[in-house]
Each structure stands twice: as structure tokens, then as C-alpha cells.
Write a protein that holds these residues in place. Structure first.
Motif, PDB file in Angstrom:
ATOM      1  N   CYS A 101     -48.932 -28.612 -28.803  1.00  0.00           N
ATOM      2  CA  CYS A 101     -48.699 -28.299 -27.731  1.00  0.00           C
ATOM      3  C   CYS A 101     -49.691 -27.371 -27.204  1.00  0.00           C
ATOM      4  O   CYS A 101     -50.151 -26.530 -27.872  1.00  0.00           O
ATOM      5  N   ARG A 102     -50.092 -27.508 -25.807  1.00  0.00           N
ATOM      6  CA  ARG A 102     -50.843 -26.336 -25.217  1.00  0.00           C
ATOM      7  C   ARG A 102     -49.962 -25.803 -24.340  1.00  0.00           C
ATOM      8  O   ARG A 102     -49.988 -26.338 -23.095  1.00  0.00           O
ATOM      9  N   TRP A 103     -49.453 -24.627 -24.548  1.00  0.00           N
ATOM     10  CA  TRP A 103     -48.718 -23.586 -23.611  1.00  0.00           C
ATOM     11  C   TRP A 103     -49.500 -23.093 -22.497  1.00  0.00           C
ATOM     12  O   TRP A 103     -50.667 -22.477 -22.969  1.00  0.00           O
ATOM     13  N   VAL A 104     -48.926 -23.152 -21.381  1.00  0.00           N
ATOM     14  CA  VAL A 104     -49.625 -22.298 -20.450  1.00  0.00           C
ATOM     15  C   VAL A 104     -48.459 -21.477 -19.625  1.00  0.00           C
ATOM     16  O   VAL A 104     -47.395 -21.912 -19.445  1.00  0.00           O
ATOM     17  N   THR A 127     -46.430 -19.837 -16.934  1.00  0.00           N
ATOM     18  CA  THR A 127     -45.877 -20.121 -15.380  1.00  0.00           C
ATOM     19  C   THR A 127     -45.864 -19.016 -14.670  1.00  0.00           C
ATOM     20  O   THR A 127     -45.999 -19.112 -13.329  1.00  0.00           O
ATOM     21  N   TYR A 139     -43.031 -20.519 -20.297  1.00  0.00           N
ATOM     22  CA  TYR A 139     -44.202 -21.389 -20.600  1.00  0.00           C
ATOM     23  C   TYR A 139     -43.944 -22.928 -20.490  1.00  0.00           C
ATOM     24  O   TYR A 139     -42.986 -23.527 -20.663  1.00  0.00           O
ATOM     25  N   ARG A 140     -45.115 -23.669 -19.925  1.00  0.00           N
ATOM     26  CA  ARG A 140     -45.001 -24.913 -19.752  1.00  0.00           C
ATOM     27  C   ARG A 140     -45.953 -25.573 -20.637  1.00  0.00           C
ATOM     28  O   ARG A 140     -47.408 -25.376 -20.805  1.00  0.00           O
ATOM     29  N   CYS A 141     -45.646 -26.680 -21.486  1.00  0.00           N
ATOM     30  CA  CYS A 141     -46.586 -27.487 -22.111  1.00  0.00           C
ATOM     31  C   CYS A 141     -47.551 -28.478 -21.241  1.00  0.00           C
ATOM     32  O   CYS A 141     -46.918 -29.213 -20.682  1.00  0.00           O
ATOM     33  N   LYS A 142     -48.886 -28.587 -21.529  1.00  0.00           N
ATOM     34  CA  LYS A 142     -49.826 -29.420 -20.939  1.00  0.00           C
ATOM     35  C   LYS A 142     -49.629 -30.900 -21.491  1.00  0.00           C
ATOM     36  O   LYS A 142     -49.851 -31.712 -20.792  1.00  0.00           O
ATOM     37  N   THR A 143     -49.152 -30.773 -22.675  1.00  0.00           N
ATOM     38  CA  THR A 143     -49.044 -32.030 -23.355  1.00  0.00           C
ATOM     39  C   THR A 143     -47.961 -32.895 -23.226  1.00  0.00           C
ATOM     40  O   THR A 143     -47.975 -34.119 -22.790  1.00  0.00           O
ATOM     41  N   LYS A 200     -45.196 -31.465 -21.216  1.00  0.00           N
ATOM     42  CA  LYS A 200     -44.205 -31.354 -19.750  1.00  0.00           C
ATOM     43  C   LYS A 200     -43.098 -30.535 -19.982  1.00  0.00           C
ATOM     44  O   LYS A 200     -42.283 -30.689 -19.163  1.00  0.00           O
TER      45      LYS A 200
END
Length: 77
Positions: free
Chosen positions: A34-37, A39, A49-53, A55
Motif C-alpha cells: 500500500c502507498r498511503w497518502v 488526506t 490516510y488513503r491508499c493509492k494502490t 483505494k
């Protein structure tokens, strides 16, 4: 007798294989996939946090993103 042992092993393998396929999608993801970003919708103690992989949205403490994928976790209120 050897035929019964082979048949029992074959049946056990089939049940094991069917059990692996019925798992939720993403439940066996490696923890680092997971690539967490962030929010920016943070609360006092948790950061969102939202995962780019996959969602998925998740929350974590301490200003650090979650350690594992949360996609396989179901739930509702």
C-alpha cells in the motif's frame, strides 16, 4: 491401503485449495504494497490516510501511515 492414503491426501489438498480461493480480495497483500497518502482530514488523535494502490481509507495514530493493507478488513457501523 496406499490408495486410501493417496485419496485422503488428494481430498485434503482440494479442501485446502478451495479455502485459499475464498479469502477476500487483498487479504493476503504484502504489508508494504500500500502507498498511503495523508488526506488532511485529521482528528485530534488520528490521521486519515488513503491508499493509492487499493483505494481504501484508514486511520492511524502518531502521524505515521498504517503499517498494513486494510482492504481485506470489512465492517460497518
Amino acid at each position: 491401503m496406499p490408495v486410501l492414503i493417496i485419496a485422503a491426501l488428494l481430498i485434503a489438498f482440494l479442501f485446502w485449495n478451495l479455502g485459499r480461493r475464498s479469502a477476500p480480495v487483498g487479504a493476503r497483500r504484502p504489508s508494504g504494497s500500500c502507498r498511503w497518502v495523508a488526506t488532511g482530514n485529521d482528528t485530534v488523535s488520528l490521521g486519515e490516510y488513503r491508499c493509492k494502490t487499493c483505494k481504501v481509507t484508514a486511520y492511524a495514530k502518531g502521524g505515521k501511515p498504517p503499517q498494513e493493507c486494510k482492504r481485506g478488513m470489512g465492517g460497518s457501523l
